[in-house]
Design an enzyme around this catalytic site. Structure first.
Site, mmCIF file in Angstrom:
data_model
loop_
_atom_site.group_PDB
_atom_site.id
_atom_site.type_symbol
_atom_site.label_atom_id
_atom_site.label_comp_id
_atom_site.label_asym_id
_atom_site.label_seq_id
_atom_site.Cartn_x
_atom_site.Cartn_y
_atom_site.Cartn_z
ATOM 1 N N TYR A 155 0.809 -1.219 0.000
ATOM 2 C CA TYR A 155 0.000 0.000 0.000
ATOM 3 C C TYR A 155 0.849 1.278 0.000
ATOM 4 O O TYR A 155 0.794 2.066 -0.939
ATOM 5 C CB TYR A 155 -0.956 -0.003 1.198
ATOM 6 C CG TYR A 155 -1.934 -1.152 1.124
ATOM 7 C CD1 TYR A 155 -2.881 -1.217 0.107
ATOM 8 C CD2 TYR A 155 -1.883 -2.203 2.040
ATOM 9 C CE1 TYR A 155 -3.757 -2.285 0.003
ATOM 10 C CE2 TYR A 155 -2.761 -3.275 1.943
ATOM 11 C CZ TYR A 155 -3.701 -3.303 0.919
ATOM 12 O OH TYR A 155 -4.556 -4.360 0.809
ATOM 13 N N PRO A 168 -11.186 -0.239 -2.969
ATOM 14 C CA PRO A 168 -12.414 -0.900 -3.421
ATOM 15 C C PRO A 168 -13.622 0.009 -3.187
ATOM 16 O O PRO A 168 -13.520 1.039 -2.520
ATOM 17 C CB PRO A 168 -12.505 -2.138 -2.526
ATOM 18 C CG PRO A 168 -11.174 -2.273 -1.863
ATOM 19 C CD PRO A 168 -10.632 -0.877 -1.775
ATOM 20 N N HIS A 391 -7.641 1.348 1.107
ATOM 21 C CA HIS A 391 -7.439 -0.047 1.481
ATOM 22 C C HIS A 391 -6.371 -0.280 2.554
ATOM 23 O O HIS A 391 -6.377 -1.324 3.226
ATOM 24 C CB HIS A 391 -7.060 -0.815 0.205
ATOM 25 C CG HIS A 391 -7.496 -2.230 0.175
ATOM 26 N ND1 HIS A 391 -7.648 -2.994 1.312
ATOM 27 C CD2 HIS A 391 -7.802 -3.054 -0.866
ATOM 28 C CE1 HIS A 391 -8.026 -4.208 0.957
ATOM 29 N NE2 HIS A 391 -8.140 -4.268 -0.344
ATOM 30 N N SER A 602 -12.221 -11.760 -5.264
ATOM 31 C CA SER A 602 -12.478 -11.801 -3.837
ATOM 32 C C SER A 602 -13.957 -12.023 -3.568
ATOM 33 O O SER A 602 -14.811 -11.415 -4.209
ATOM 34 C CB SER A 602 -12.038 -10.474 -3.214
ATOM 35 O OG SER A 602 -12.186 -10.541 -1.825
#
Ligand code: COA
Length: 672
Positions: A155, A168, A391, A602
């Site tokens: 990240y 997301p 995220h 996912s």
């Protein structure tokens, strides 16, 4: 059709770039970690041999039922302390599993070469041994040997924009607001619902979740509210203001690109009522009717280096600095969005998904965001609702658990007019826009307006069956959907590709995720057989059954910390820390091929009828999320339009057909 070859060539090209650029070890790893999270694993053949028949009993419960039980503060702390540490898997086990996951993905020459490299890596007293010992030392000294490396490499070091590339989004059912009041009433209830959730965080009475009877790490829940990512010219940081001497007591509301502080607690520390929040939102609305404001928030959508530089420039001004700090410190953000252009019903949710992921462009709502903020709820005038989240601090399941709580709260909360205590006007945050800042905004607008048309999104509700039916035929819904994805991809490209499915590592303290590698030798055999006229249905079904078993075996391995991708990442990171050259196994073509995840997927299940969406991990790949509900499945597929070879709508159609064909196969074959 040349697509599979071209796809494969793209992976090879990336390999070459990687190998050539690898003189500088740190640089090479950084290049490579753009499409993190590193490598592969193997299938437990012994488990396959024990595969039960379709008509037989339910599979032994490898998985993992999240069960919520209420815990009190002391119990919650004890539970957290008592969680096991993430293990470092045995080196030989990881290497063997790595080789078996390569089998369906690379050529026999490439595999033979990798075997030689692995043998050398595993040589007693060799580089593998040394790195493994380093990892084991780190595991003894830290709460979780992976978590800091993970946060940093995946990240905070990533320089890609956060919208689309890492953040997301969640799409909620459409609301049918009759007027603006309806929109604001909904937003007011939503805010009150999140504050109700926050009460559980503050009192530490959040239910502990369980998976397969084991308690899960709850740490991520404590990172979601009052936190924000801060850009840096080379790497970012994350700050959290939930605790400390002055924990946050306000949220930020943005409307027409104008940001407001909304204090959500009265002076005695009690949260505002829905009614009070509504009145405050009305004041905000009426103070932000001008639509010609600079979309300052769009700066946060830029490439991280560019935003890092622009950020330093922005906060040089004292007023700007205070405004930015206020946004960063707020508990969460609420975006009151302008209506998007009308579209037909069949693509409404796809359009909403795009709006949640990036805001629709500089003309629409992309400036009505602060993408660095961990949690942003979005309520559009046209009834489009959802959220996007940064995220770094959390995975999807805690976010969706929060959404479930909020939706339940909203359903049971009546909007009641109570005698009003006068509340101060929410303060508008001021920004001084210098010519340089204006230039940065223009640059961010341009980049966003390239990013928006490049994202291909398809959200759909597969209404033919759901989890209930799949359970009734004694199969794992998750594995069945993953195999349908394998079949859809194979039908589109006549080849398989590296596939990533997120698995939870929250059985371990500070655990995040591991990769389930859904493409296996068994899945390839099944997809090749499925459309082969020379094969009998009974054989096809047996192959499907084996593929599902292989998937379940891998899932079991992943959630128990015995899969390979995080271990290989750890070995790589250890080499970097030791300042030694990167082992040959990471410079290998097979490694680059296997970590180029064309399918990035996912499952994020919820009680609410909603779906999470993610962007693809690689330029020529797909991002796929699904939420299997009792009688239907919500799915979201994304791809990049700039890649000629991908097409989200086409893959979505093939996925639907694959699910139906697999159901027919099961039913026809088992019919007496
Ligand atoms: N027969 C009957 N029922 C079965 C079955 C079988 N053979 N196999 C599984 N089931 C049941 C399960 O018991 C479960 O029942 P429940 O709904 O009553 O709990 C249900 O089917 C679903 O199981 P399954 O589909 O196999 O998998 P799962 O729901 O356990 O999910 C993962 C698997 C990998 C998605 C999950 O373990 C996980 O890790 N989730 C986290 C994902 C994540 O972190 N994503 C991050 C995104 S940012």
């Amino acid at each position: 059709m040349v697509l599979p070859e071209r796809g494969r060539r793209c992976s090879r090209l990336l390999t070459k770039t990687f190998v050539l650029g690898a003189q500088n070890v740190k640089g090479a790893v950084k290049n490579h970690s753009i499409n993190e999270p590193g490598v592969i694993a193997g299938i437990m053949l012994s488990v396959l041999a024990r595969a039960p028949s379709w008509a037989g009993m339910a599979l032994p419960s490898l998985l993992l039922r999240p069960v919520a039980v209420v815990s009190v503060i002391e119990r919650s702390m004890t539970h957290q302390e008592a969680l096991p540490k993430l293990p470092v898997p045995p080196l030989k086990q990881t290497c063997e599993r790595y080789l078996s996951t390569l089998e369906p993905l690379v050529t026999s020459e490439e595999l033979a070469h990798t075997r030689t490299l692995i043998a050398e890596f595993l040589r007693s007293g060799g580089v593998g041994d040394r790195l493994q010992k380093g990892l084991e030392r780190r595991a003894r000294k830290t709460e979780n040997w992976l978590s800091d490396w993970w946060m940093q490499s995946v990240y905070l070091d990533s320089r890609m924009p956060v919208p689309v590339y890492t953040s997301p989004a969640v799409v909620l059912p459409q609301m049918h607001f009759q007027d603006q009041q309806g929109q604001m009433r909904f937003a007011a209830k939503l805010i009150a619902g999140v504050l109700d959730f926050k009460r559980m965080i503050d009192n530490k009475t959040l239910p502990v979740e369980y998976l397969g009877g084991k308690p899960l790490c709850m740490n991520q829940y404590y990172q979601v509210l009052s936190s924000c990512r801060i850009p840096g010219p080379k790497k970012d940081t994350v700050v959290n203001y939930a605790t400390g001497t002055s924990p946050s007591t306000h949220i930020t509301v943005v409307h027409n690109f104008q940001f407001f502080i909304l204090d959500v607690y009265s002076s005695n520390g009690i949260p505002l009522t829905v009614d009070q929040i509504y009145v405050q939102l009305e004041k905000i609305w009426n103070s932000s009717l001008q639509t010609n404001k600079e979309p300052i928030g769009i700066l946060t959508s830029n490439h991280r280096n560019t935003w890092g530089k622009a950020y330093n420039n922005l906060i040089r001004d004292k007023t700007n600095k205070e405004s930015v700090r206020t946004i960063q410190k707020s508990i969460f953000l609420v975006c009151l969005d302008a209506p998007m252009p009308r579209v037909s019903d069949d693509i409404f949710y796809s359009k909403v998904a795009a709006q949640m992921l990036h805001g629709g462009g500089s003309r629409w709502n992309s400036g009505n965001r602060w993408f660095d903020k961990t949690l942003q709820f979005i309520v559009g005038e046209d009834g489009s609702c959802g959220l996007t989240y940064e995220h770094a601090p959390s995975e999807g399941p805690p976010i969706v658990f929060l959404v479930d709580h909020v939706v339940k709260y909203m359903n049971k909360t009546e909007f009641r007019r109570a005698p009003m205590v006068p509340l101060p006007l929410p303060q508008k945050l001021r920004f001084n826009i210098t010519p340089e800042i204006k230039k940065d905004i223009e640059k961010a607008k341009q980049n966003m307006n390239i990013m928006v048309p490049d994202l291909d999104v398809r959200v759909f509700n597969f209404s033919h069956f759901g989890k209930k039916y799949l359970k009734s035929i004694k199969t794992s819904p998750d594995a069945f959907i993953q195999m349908a994805l394998q079949l859809a991809y194979y039908r589109m490209y006549q080849t398989c590709c590296p596939t990533y499915e997120s698995a939870s590592l929250r059985m371990f303290k500070l655990g995040r995720t591991e990769a389930i590698r859904s493409t296996s030798t068994e899945s390839l055999r099944f997809v090749q057989a499925m459309d082969d006229q020379s094969k009998q249905d009974t054989e096809k079904l047996a192959l499907l059954e084996q593929a599902i078993q292989a998937h379940r075996a891998y899932t079991h391995m992943a959630i128990h910390g015995q899969a390979i991708d995080r271990h290989l990442l750890g070995l790589r990171m250890q080499a970097i820390e030791d300042l030694t050259s990167l082992p040959e196994i990471f410079m290998d073509t097979s490694y680059a091929v296997a970590t180029h995840f064309n399918l990035f997927s996912s499952q994020v299940g919820s009680k609410t009828d909603c779906v999470m969406c993610i962007g693809p991990m690689v330029p020529d790949g797909y991002g796929i999320c699904y939420n299997p509900m009792a009688n239907h499945i919500h799915l979201a597929v994304t791809a990049f339009n700039s890649c000629e070879e991908t097409n989200a709508t086409r893959l979505a159609k093939l996925l639907k057909a694959a699910l139906l064909d697999m159901k027919s196969l099961v039913e026809q074959t088992l019919r007496p």
